[in-house]
Motif scaffolding. Sequence first.
Motif, PDB file in Angstrom:
ATOM      1  N   ASN A   1       0.880   3.868  -3.224  1.00  0.00           N
ATOM      2  CA  ASN A   1       0.374   5.235  -3.057  1.00  0.00           C
ATOM      3  C   ASN A   1       1.473   6.287  -3.014  1.00  0.00           C
TER       4      ASN A   1
ATOM      5  N   ILE B   1      -5.378  -2.391  -4.175  1.00  0.00           N
ATOM      6  CA  ILE B   1      -5.195  -2.329  -2.727  1.00  0.00           C
ATOM      7  C   ILE B   1      -6.319  -3.075  -2.019  1.00  0.00           C
TER       8      ILE B   1
ATOM      9  N   VAL C   1       0.835  -1.204   0.000  1.00  0.00           N
ATOM     10  CA  VAL C   1       0.000   0.000   0.000  1.00  0.00           C
ATOM     11  C   VAL C   1       0.871   1.256   0.000  1.00  0.00           C
TER      12      VAL C   1
END
Length: 304
Positions: A235, A282, A231
């Motif tokens: 991101n 995700i 994650v």
Amino acid sequence: MADILETLDRVDATRVLTVPREPRAPRAKTPAKRLGRIIGYIVLVVAAFGLLVPFFWMVSSSLKPANEVFTVPVTWLPKTWDFSNYVNIWTQSNIIVWIRNTLVLAVTVTILQVLTGSFAAYGFARMKFRGRDVLFLAYIATIAVPWQSYMIPQFIMVSKMHLANTLWAIILLQAFSAFGVFLMKQYYETIPEELSEAARIDGLSEYGIWWRIMMPLSVPAIASLVLLTFVTVWNDYLGPLIYLRNPDLWTLQLGLQSFVSNQFTANYGLMFAGLTISVVPIAVVFLLGQKHFVEGIATSGMKG
């Protein structure tokens, strides 16, 4: 004969002593405990609502025409359902390349952090050497140092290695994680030392103990580290922004940012469609590893 009777008496006495007791009835909950539980549920519902509302608005905006996204007052549901945003994001942008680059970075960095973090954690948890605790504390202390404080020296170093504007710059800089070492070490300490000692007696090397015993028993901690690392890399925006200048190397976050580079011509409906697509991997990773993730976080702070 007397000995036999005495033995039988002892057996009967043992049976009487070992008769299982009836389970106790659960205690009635007091009004204060019931009220506390109700308040806790209300707080959790409000927190979940606050977290889910932005995602709902993002998905809803991805189905709106560009001129309806920021209308006042806010419209939570599209007046006109426009699914063309999901078609246009694939045809009017380079999103396939962005997803490929992001996926390469996320998967590669995650695998490297699991290998390096678990291997270093095994040394700190099971190997005894002088200065081990001091070295571990010094390494973990780097978590408190913000990346912005050494961002420029790091960029200079990478540039001199001729790795700037390549995916290798991101991979090598994020291949090691102090948090991953800390997480895996805390979980290793919950595994009985007797397993390692038995393996050493059987002739297994330290590398074999780490790979064949510690790693299979650490699936919850590994799942937690995989999810958190994936994650974070997926991101990440600032790192690729600094090191990746070639549009063919852009990640999904950099590519989506190009839609709002000019606020007067920005197509926000198209951008929200891309953001919705970026959340899907995700969500899939979290759903697949949710059980192990919760177990790993819950047990990594326990010593046993």
